[in-house]
Design a protein around this motif. Structure first.
Motif, PDB file in Angstrom:
ATOM      1  N   ARG A  38      -0.437   5.148   0.407  1.00 27.16           N
ATOM      2  CA  ARG A  38      -0.506   4.197  -0.706  1.00 27.16           C
ATOM      3  C   ARG A  38       0.431   3.008  -0.533  1.00 27.16           C
ATOM      4  O   ARG A  38       0.382   2.070  -1.294  1.00 27.16           O
ATOM      5  CB  ARG A  38      -0.208   4.906  -2.027  1.00 27.16           C
ATOM      6  N   LEU A  39       1.285   3.045   0.472  1.00 28.98           N
ATOM      7  CA  LEU A  39       2.228   1.952   0.702  1.00 28.98           C
ATOM      8  C   LEU A  39       1.646   0.865   1.608  1.00 28.98           C
ATOM      9  O   LEU A  39       2.310  -0.110   1.900  1.00 28.98           O
ATOM     10  CB  LEU A  39       3.520   2.498   1.329  1.00 28.98           C
ATOM     11  N   LEU A  40       0.412   1.032   2.055  1.00 28.54           N
ATOM     12  CA  LEU A  40      -0.236   0.039   2.899  1.00 28.54           C
ATOM     13  C   LEU A  40      -0.743  -1.114   2.039  1.00 28.54           C
ATOM     14  O   LEU A  40      -1.239  -0.911   0.942  1.00 28.54           O
ATOM     15  CB  LEU A  40      -1.418   0.660   3.645  1.00 28.54           C
ATOM     16  N   GLY A  41      -0.619  -2.291   2.516  1.00 25.79           N
ATOM     17  CA  GLY A  41      -1.155  -3.449   1.803  1.00 25.79           C
ATOM     18  C   GLY A  41      -0.137  -4.107   0.905  1.00 25.79           C
ATOM     19  O   GLY A  41       0.992  -3.647   0.739  1.00 25.79           O
ATOM     20  N   TRP A  96       7.915   4.707  -3.271  1.00 27.61           N
ATOM     21  CA  TRP A  96       7.639   3.283  -3.080  1.00 27.61           C
ATOM     22  C   TRP A  96       8.622   2.692  -2.084  1.00 27.61           C
ATOM     23  O   TRP A  96       9.629   3.295  -1.751  1.00 27.61           O
ATOM     24  CB  TRP A  96       7.647   2.535  -4.403  1.00 27.61           C
ATOM     25  N   VAL A  97       8.310   1.491  -1.633  1.00 28.83           N
ATOM     26  CA  VAL A  97       9.175   0.769  -0.710  1.00 28.83           C
ATOM     27  C   VAL A  97      10.197   0.015  -1.546  1.00 28.83           C
ATOM     28  O   VAL A  97       9.838  -0.754  -2.443  1.00 28.83           O
ATOM     29  CB  VAL A  97       8.367  -0.214   0.156  1.00 28.83           C
ATOM     30  N   LEU A 117      12.435  -1.792   5.668  1.00 29.59           N
ATOM     31  CA  LEU A 117      12.713  -1.566   4.255  1.00 29.59           C
ATOM     32  C   LEU A 117      12.679  -0.063   3.989  1.00 29.59           C
ATOM     33  O   LEU A 117      11.816   0.650   4.507  1.00 29.59           O
ATOM     34  CB  LEU A 117      11.667  -2.276   3.386  1.00 29.59           C
ATOM     35  N   PRO A 118      13.602   0.438   3.178  1.00 29.62           N
ATOM     36  CA  PRO A 118      13.641   1.884   2.927  1.00 29.62           C
ATOM     37  C   PRO A 118      12.569   2.336   1.934  1.00 29.62           C
ATOM     38  O   PRO A 118      12.109   1.565   1.096  1.00 29.62           O
ATOM     39  CB  PRO A 118      15.039   2.106   2.345  1.00 29.62           C
ATOM     40  N   ILE A 119      12.203   3.591   2.053  1.00 27.75           N
ATOM     41  CA  ILE A 119      11.283   4.220   1.105  1.00 27.75           C
ATOM     42  C   ILE A 119      12.119   5.070   0.161  1.00 27.75           C
ATOM     43  O   ILE A 119      13.036   5.770   0.585  1.00 27.75           O
ATOM     44  CB  ILE A 119      10.267   5.110   1.836  1.00 27.75           C
ATOM     45  N   THR A 120      11.793   5.006  -1.112  1.00 24.64           N
ATOM     46  CA  THR A 120      12.475   5.857  -2.089  1.00 24.64           C
ATOM     47  C   THR A 120      11.490   6.890  -2.614  1.00 24.64           C
ATOM     48  O   THR A 120      10.280   6.677  -2.600  1.00 24.64           O
ATOM     49  CB  THR A 120      13.041   5.043  -3.270  1.00 24.64           C
TER      50      THR A 120
END
Length: 139
Positions: A38-41, A96-97, A117-120
């Motif tokens: 889901r983090l693509l785009g 999310w990023v 960028l980190p993912i949380t």
């Protein structure tokens, strides 16, 4: 983790056996879950007449001739014990990023201390089931 591969790469999908399909992960103990799909785009949708900065992955690299400057190299891979069967629940809408809205470095940020960028993510303890609660009360 920083896999330096996109979620659909052979290394992530076939070798790690990371799937975007929760039902498949639940039925196959050798498969892990990858909510990072889901983090693509673009993070923010386009709104006509509104100029907004957005991100579209976790790593930005300006490569001449590439079809994109954004890559999702950083992903969260979750074992069934953490995501669906264990004592903790992954709160998927909190994956999310992390991005503070600052302009993204123009070429991978090699001048910076990090270039991704980190993912949380958020984990919550799973409430005990009725059966578990009764078992704990037994002498």
């Amino acid at each position: 983790g920083d896999f330096n591969d996109e979620p659909w790469s052979v290394a992530v999908e076939r070798h790690l056996r990371a799937s975007r399909d929760r039902n498949l992960v639940r039925s196959s103990p050798a498969t892990v879950y990858n909510p990072s799909w889901r983090l693509l785009g673009e993070r923010l949708p386009h709104r006509p007449g509104v100029s907004s900065r957005s991100i579209a992955g976790t790593h930005y690299y300006r490569d001449a001739g590439a079809p994109t400057h954004w890559y999702t190299y950083d992903q969260l891979i979750v074992t069934p014990a953490l995501g669906h069967e264990g004592a903790w629940d992954l709160v998927e809408d909190a994956v999310w990023v992390w991005w503070n809205g600052e302009p993204v470095p123009p070429s991978g940020a090699m001048a910076k201390k990090f270039d991704h960028l980190p993912i949380t993510a958020t984990l919550r303890p799973r409430p005990p089931t009725v059966q578990e609660s009764e078992h704990e009360r037994l002498p």
